[in-house]
Motif scaffolding. Structure first.
Motif, PDB file in Angstrom:
ATOM      1  N   VAL A   1       0.606  -1.237  -0.052  1.00 15.21           N
ATOM      2  CA  VAL A   1       0.132   0.086  -0.071  1.00 15.21           C
ATOM      3  C   VAL A   1       0.856   1.210   0.058  1.00 15.21           C
ATOM      4  O   VAL A   1       1.808   1.495   0.989  1.00 15.21           O
ATOM      5  CB  VAL A   1      -0.980  -0.010   1.088  1.00 15.21           C
ATOM      6  N   GLU A   2       0.362   2.191  -0.681  1.00 11.94           N
ATOM      7  CA  GLU A   2       1.073   3.448  -1.010  1.00 11.94           C
ATOM      8  C   GLU A   2      -0.022   4.322  -0.230  1.00 11.94           C
ATOM      9  O   GLU A   2      -0.969   4.634  -0.943  1.00 11.94           O
ATOM     10  CB  GLU A   2       1.291   3.876  -2.309  1.00 11.94           C
ATOM     11  N   LEU A   3       0.196   4.698   1.183  1.00 13.43           N
ATOM     12  CA  LEU A   3      -0.590   5.691   1.614  1.00 13.43           C
ATOM     13  C   LEU A   3      -0.307   6.952   1.708  1.00 13.43           C
ATOM     14  O   LEU A   3       0.973   7.429   1.871  1.00 13.43           O
ATOM     15  CB  LEU A   3      -0.680   5.198   3.417  1.00 13.43           C
ATOM     16  N   VAL A   4      -1.291   7.986   1.056  1.00 11.99           N
ATOM     17  CA  VAL A   4      -0.815   9.259   0.855  1.00 11.99           C
ATOM     18  C   VAL A   4      -1.809  10.298   1.142  1.00 11.99           C
ATOM     19  O   VAL A   4      -2.938   9.967   1.396  1.00 11.99           O
ATOM     20  CB  VAL A   4      -0.376   9.503  -0.726  1.00 11.99           C
ATOM     21  N   THR A   5      -1.426  11.441   1.714  1.00 10.79           N
ATOM     22  CA  THR A   5      -1.978  12.674   1.893  1.00 10.79           C
ATOM     23  C   THR A   5      -1.345  13.693   1.001  1.00 10.79           C
ATOM     24  O   THR A   5      -0.241  13.876   1.010  1.00 10.79           O
ATOM     25  CB  THR A   5      -2.322  12.924   3.328  1.00 10.79           C
ATOM     26  N   VAL A   6      -2.278  14.717   0.382  1.00  7.45           N
ATOM     27  CA  VAL A   6      -1.694  15.585  -0.375  1.00  7.45           C
ATOM     28  C   VAL A   6      -2.227  16.820   0.148  1.00  7.45           C
ATOM     29  O   VAL A   6      -3.505  17.096   0.426  1.00  7.45           O
ATOM     30  CB  VAL A   6      -2.360  15.448  -1.697  1.00  7.45           C
ATOM     31  N   HIS A   7      -1.236  18.058   0.493  1.00  7.77           N
ATOM     32  CA  HIS A   7      -1.658  19.576   0.492  1.00  7.77           C
ATOM     33  C   HIS A   7      -1.887  20.224  -0.707  1.00  7.77           C
ATOM     34  O   HIS A   7      -0.918  20.104  -1.436  1.00  7.77           O
ATOM     35  CB  HIS A   7      -0.690  20.005   1.402  1.00  7.77           C
ATOM     36  N   HIS A   8      -2.805  20.931  -0.624  1.00  9.90           N
ATOM     37  CA  HIS A   8      -2.810  22.018  -1.845  1.00  9.90           C
ATOM     38  C   HIS A   8      -1.643  22.867  -1.405  1.00  9.90           C
ATOM     39  O   HIS A   8      -1.479  23.480   0.006  1.00  9.90           O
ATOM     40  CB  HIS A   8      -4.141  22.617  -1.960  1.00  9.90           C
ATOM     41  N   PRO A   9      -0.791  23.186  -2.414  1.00  5.64           N
ATOM     42  CA  PRO A   9       0.302  24.569  -2.147  1.00  5.64           C
ATOM     43  C   PRO A   9      -0.177  25.786  -1.725  1.00  5.64           C
ATOM     44  O   PRO A   9      -1.209  26.147  -2.187  1.00  5.64           O
ATOM     45  CB  PRO A   9       1.145  24.480  -3.099  1.00  5.64           C
TER      46      PRO A   9
END
Length: 153
Positions: free
Chosen positions: A44-52
């Motif tokens: 699993v690639e667990l990701v969270t993304v912030h908008h810059p």
């Protein structure tokens, strides 16, 4: 019980995108509950993304780049915390990532770079505004991805 075939015995790689919301944790729970459908446990690639944060906003607030990076990391770790606990408890192998960029595009780009076979994402986020934003992110991921996308609600 259906068994999803693995490609020549290769471990399936699944990207799970989380934002700390209940729905994103439901996506993690779905993965944990259905991991036995695979012949081998998934990677699993667990990701969270912030908008810059824009340069204009950083300038107006006088935020230094290193302070902003620490903030991204702190918020990202908080978004990942519950999902990590659930995957650890289920003994599902994962790597976690805090990413910054346009959310849908960054999710799809990371899935491609990591050679994922599937993207799992929630369709609603935190609060009413979050629901609208998350739904548009999920919709955009569907539009951009060239691999299967599973939507959790």
């Amino acid at each position: 019980m259906a068994v999803i075939p693995n490609y020549a015995g290769v471990r399936m790689k699944i990207l799970v995108a989380v934002d700390g919301s209940k729905t994103s944790l439901d996506a993690v729970n779905w993965l944990v509950a259905h991991a036995d459908w695979l012949r081998q446990p998934p990677a699993v690639e667990l990701v969270t993304v912030h908008h810059p944060v824009s340069k204009l906003a950083r300038g107006a607030l006088r935020i230094k780049q290193d302070e902003l990076e620490r903030w991204y990391r702190k918020q990202g770790e908080a978004n990942l915390a519950q999902a990590r606990k659930r995957l650890h408890k289920a003994r599902v192998h994962f790597r976690s990532h805090v990413l910054v960029g346009p959310v849908a595009e960054t999710i799809v780009r990371h899935a491609k770079r990591a050679k994922c076979d599937l993207i799992v994402i929630g369709t609603s986020g935190m609060g009413a505004a979050g629901n609208l934003l998350a739904a548009s992110v999920a919709s955009k991921v569907l539009d951009l991805a060239t691999l299967p996308v599973l939507l959790a609600r």
